[in-house]
Enzyme design. Sequence first.
Site, PDB file in Angstrom:
ATOM      1  N   ARG A  75      39.639  11.743 -52.553  1.00 59.05           N
ATOM      2  CA  ARG A  75      38.502  12.015 -51.662  1.00 59.05           C
ATOM      3  C   ARG A  75      37.258  11.534 -52.407  1.00 59.05           C
ATOM      4  O   ARG A  75      36.934  12.080 -53.472  1.00 59.05           O
ATOM      5  CB  ARG A  75      38.393  13.502 -51.354  1.00 59.05           C
ATOM      6  N   ARG A 130      40.422   6.848 -50.572  1.00 57.72           N
ATOM      7  CA  ARG A 130      39.957   6.969 -49.192  1.00 57.72           C
ATOM      8  C   ARG A 130      38.465   6.700 -49.159  1.00 57.72           C
ATOM      9  O   ARG A 130      37.712   7.261 -49.957  1.00 57.72           O
ATOM     10  CB  ARG A 130      40.243   8.374 -48.649  1.00 57.72           C
ATOM     11  N   GLU A 188      44.626  11.253 -38.208  1.00 56.31           N
ATOM     12  CA  GLU A 188      44.126  12.635 -38.170  1.00 56.31           C
ATOM     13  C   GLU A 188      43.390  12.945 -36.872  1.00 56.31           C
ATOM     14  O   GLU A 188      42.791  14.011 -36.736  1.00 56.31           O
ATOM     15  CB  GLU A 188      43.251  12.920 -39.397  1.00 56.31           C
ATOM     16  N   ASN A 234      45.065  18.466 -41.689  1.00 55.19           N
ATOM     17  CA  ASN A 234      43.947  19.416 -41.623  1.00 55.19           C
ATOM     18  C   ASN A 234      43.092  19.113 -40.394  1.00 55.19           C
ATOM     19  O   ASN A 234      42.757  19.997 -39.603  1.00 55.19           O
ATOM     20  CB  ASN A 234      43.059  19.329 -42.866  1.00 55.19           C
ATOM     21  N   ASP A 235      42.738  17.839 -40.268  1.00 55.68           N
ATOM     22  CA  ASP A 235      41.943  17.464 -39.102  1.00 55.68           C
ATOM     23  C   ASP A 235      42.794  17.365 -37.847  1.00 55.68           C
ATOM     24  O   ASP A 235      42.384  17.807 -36.776  1.00 55.68           O
ATOM     25  CB  ASP A 235      41.228  16.126 -39.360  1.00 55.68           C
ATOM     26  N   ARG A 259      38.265  23.980 -37.886  1.00 55.79           N
ATOM     27  CA  ARG A 259      38.983  24.449 -39.083  1.00 55.79           C
ATOM     28  C   ARG A 259      38.125  25.299 -39.997  1.00 55.79           C
ATOM     29  O   ARG A 259      38.640  25.987 -40.887  1.00 55.79           O
ATOM     30  CB  ARG A 259      39.576  23.248 -39.840  1.00 55.79           C
ATOM     31  N   CYS A 312      49.010  13.958 -46.164  1.00 54.26           N
ATOM     32  CA  CYS A 312      48.155  14.471 -47.242  1.00 54.26           C
ATOM     33  C   CYS A 312      47.338  15.696 -46.831  1.00 54.26           C
ATOM     34  O   CYS A 312      46.450  16.109 -47.553  1.00 54.26           O
ATOM     35  CB  CYS A 312      47.241  13.369 -47.765  1.00 54.26           C
TER      36      CYS A 312
HETATM   37  C1  PEP Z   1      43.134  16.009 -43.528  1.00 54.74           C
HETATM   38  O1  PEP Z   1      42.327  15.980 -42.595  1.00 54.74           O
HETATM   39  O2  PEP Z   1      44.271  16.488 -43.443  1.00 54.74           O
HETATM   40  C2  PEP Z   1      42.761  15.457 -44.846  1.00 54.74           C
HETATM   41  C3  PEP Z   1      43.642  15.362 -45.811  1.00 54.74           C
HETATM   42  O3  PEP Z   1      41.477  15.102 -45.034  1.00 54.74           O
HETATM   43  P1  PEP Z   1      40.267  16.125 -45.300  1.00 54.74           P
HETATM   44  O4  PEP Z   1      40.876  17.481 -45.532  1.00 54.74           O
HETATM   45  O5  PEP Z   1      39.564  15.569 -46.468  1.00 54.74           O
HETATM   46  O6  PEP Z   1      39.504  16.034 -44.023  1.00 54.74           O
HETATM   47 MG    MG Z   2      40.576  14.723 -42.691  1.00 59.11          MG
END
Ligand code: PEP
Ligand code: MG
Length: 837
Positions: free
Chosen positions: A559, A595, A694, A717-718, A728, A765
């Site tokens: 990141r 990224r 995502e 996550n997104d 989130r 990820c």
């Molecule tokens: C995700 O969105 O799953 C991700 C790994 O990116 P971030 O948590 O940095 O948005």
């Molecule tokens: Mg993300």
Amino acid sequence: MVSIVIVSHSKKLAEGVRELARQMVQDKVPIAVAAGVDDPENPLGTDAMQVYEAIASVYSDDGVLVLMDLGSALLSAEMAIEFLPEEQQDKIHLCEAPLVEGAIAASVAATSSNDIDVVISEARQALTAKAAQLGVISHSSFVIGEEDINRSSDSRLPTPDSHPTKEIHLTIRNPQGLHARPAAQFVTTVTQFQAQIRVRNITRNTDFVRADSINQVATLGVRQGHEIAIASVGEDTDAALLALQKLVENNFGETHHTSSPHLHTFSHFPQGIPAVPGIAIAPVFQYHLHQIKVHELCVADVEAEWQRLQTAIATAKQEIQNIKDRIHIHENEAAIFDAHLLILADPAIIEPVQKRIFEQHQNAEFAWNTIIDEIANSYRHLNDVYLQERAKDIIDVGQRVLRSLLGVSTANIELTQPSILVARDLSPSDTVQLDRTKVLGICTLQGSGTSHSAILARTLGIPAVVGINSQILSLEPGTLLAIDGENGNIWIQPDSKTIATLEAKRDAIITARQQARAKAQAPAIARDGKRIHVFANISSIADAQVAIAQGAEGVGLLRTELLYLDRTSSPTEEEQFEIYRAIAQILANRSLIIRTLDVGGDKPLSYLGLQAETNPFLGWRGIRFCLDRPELFKTQLRAILRASSGHQIKVMFPTIATLAELQAAKAIWAEAQTELSQAGIPFDKNIEIGIMIEIPSAVAIADKLASEVNFFSIGTNDLSQYIMAADRTNPKVAPLADAFHPAVLQAVQKTVQAAHHAEISVGLCGELAAEPLAVPILLGLGLDELSLNPQSIPQIKQIISQFTTQEAEAIARSVMQLDSATEIKSFISNSPLFKGS
Ligand code: PEP
Ligand code: MG
């Protein structure tokens, strides 16, 4: 161990039977359910495929007992056997025993015997106990003779002549007598010993029956107040009788009344938020944080007052420095205290305090406290859970200065015996000074998994549950407490059985962690030899070192936002190049996926012109922002390209929603390459390009996107928050954004299929990759790579090695049929294949 499959027309019925059976044997026996059909109009029915998957999910070479309700259940079960590999087919036994009684009798028998014939025999006799109790058959027809004792092939049953028989008499005190659950506990305890044990009801003058048979024990009709005789013969007779005596004397854990009845069982006590995984069992130590209160005074000598404050701040700084020096903490955690030092030097605090002292003649304590409160409040009102938690750091530092001003000594938490610390809240300073030999666990009313106290407790390895009901503060010091930091469960005065279960879990966790750490550097290989790449998610050079130490095979997500935070202008190409190159050097030949900048959303940056938005996650973030700022974007791309020379670097674009965005990003990428080539600056000409999947639209067009890139990485996550329309970072709805939800898993499945169809690799990820329960699903869905926080790598590698790809695929197929994240998690945790972490 023999496992059990329940086949029924009704899902509710089958699950009810499973629940009942599980309760009897405390989840020790693998039980799978195949029931109902996938038709909302007509949900009653059976499906051979489902039966096959249920059998496969609990398959054991010791045998699988299949119990069916009626009609087509039998046909489906017979057909399911044909789907199994030939060598497994004769291990599956369809049994005519009654569904409910049979399932319970078989489960109890399976805890004590690996012999499928013993389990079948117990299941078949399951109605006899009921019949005897109702007088349909006489009790005596069910009483054992010596030949019955020897009927089993179980090696522990034949009577060793050399040992005398010992007999004890006990009175049953629990309200329901030896009803189903206590009877099951009784039998399960008996089966832990080699001794041959029999039991009879003296009050009802019955004969002896086998104590290892739930059916026979149930026929004794033992009620509250009845006296029983337990006779035992064999080498471990004394231990067996003692264990049974304890069980009876503890009333099978049924009756405990304390002065606070509303608190003593978990069922009345809401669970907390799991913050640090692990088990702790110890007496309560109540810690009441003493918040210093101050009053406004008018001071005449403002200069002296200002000096007093300066001295207090200097003392506080020295104390913080001492904590850092004295306590060995990891660089990341030490940074928490660096932040505390920065707070003490922050002009946004110092200047208004100075003004109040000089202009309003306020005393230092009052002026200081007022500003600290104001700043802490402004954090509390931010729309980000992580930043809200930072209010605690401000208060922590504020109180330290106040203590120094007032000459109050620093409150150290001094425990005299190993305990569970119960507090309204803990500051980072409190937490880091905890003596981990004395503080076995932490329970707080406030806090979250992202609070600095939780982060520090994780580093110290202290299990913690936060967000607990305030009733816990009224517990008497010394009350026995147990916590499970993995699921947030709490037990007040747990019974001996709960303690034994938790102790076993704790020991298993410790052993598993040690084993996982010892093997962390080995590749992650499933039982059938399939290799999964386990990479790390990192944000800095320091993280890269930790990742390697934890066994990361590369970095699946760097990141890069951290490089842009906490500054007033964006990092130059040179600065970025140095950092990317340093990380690549640490990783040696391992792969590094960088990224590109993903700011916006919950990471606003005012110097980049990113202002607060009404819907930041639906706004100007990630690739959208970068495409609108091509010069800034290209600076980063050039730095990545330059660092790629001689290293295994790949680039990855975040938040791709459309094909046009990807093509635009690739065009700027090509421009950067042309510029470097023209300038004769070396870079890896074959550098791979990937994207994060995502956003739901990217899943929908994954086949088109796949033809444009070398790899995908799924950001659950997104993806979860966008699929579930649940922010989130908003605690009120964040639980909805659960990546275990079938809707999210279907999106993962679709993405994997599209990637593999286009013959590109696909990783994941998001935080889901660090969830032990997700491992079989992700393995089963065919992910090529998992990328996760470095600390979880040893554990996840170890769990991967527990499954074959085929088993994981069967699990993934099964969970895809379930209705909720909760059902999916419980399916996996109850799967006999999941040996946990
Ligand atoms: C995700 O969105 O799953 C991700 C790994 O990116 P971030 O948590 O940095 O948005
Ligand atoms: Mg993300």
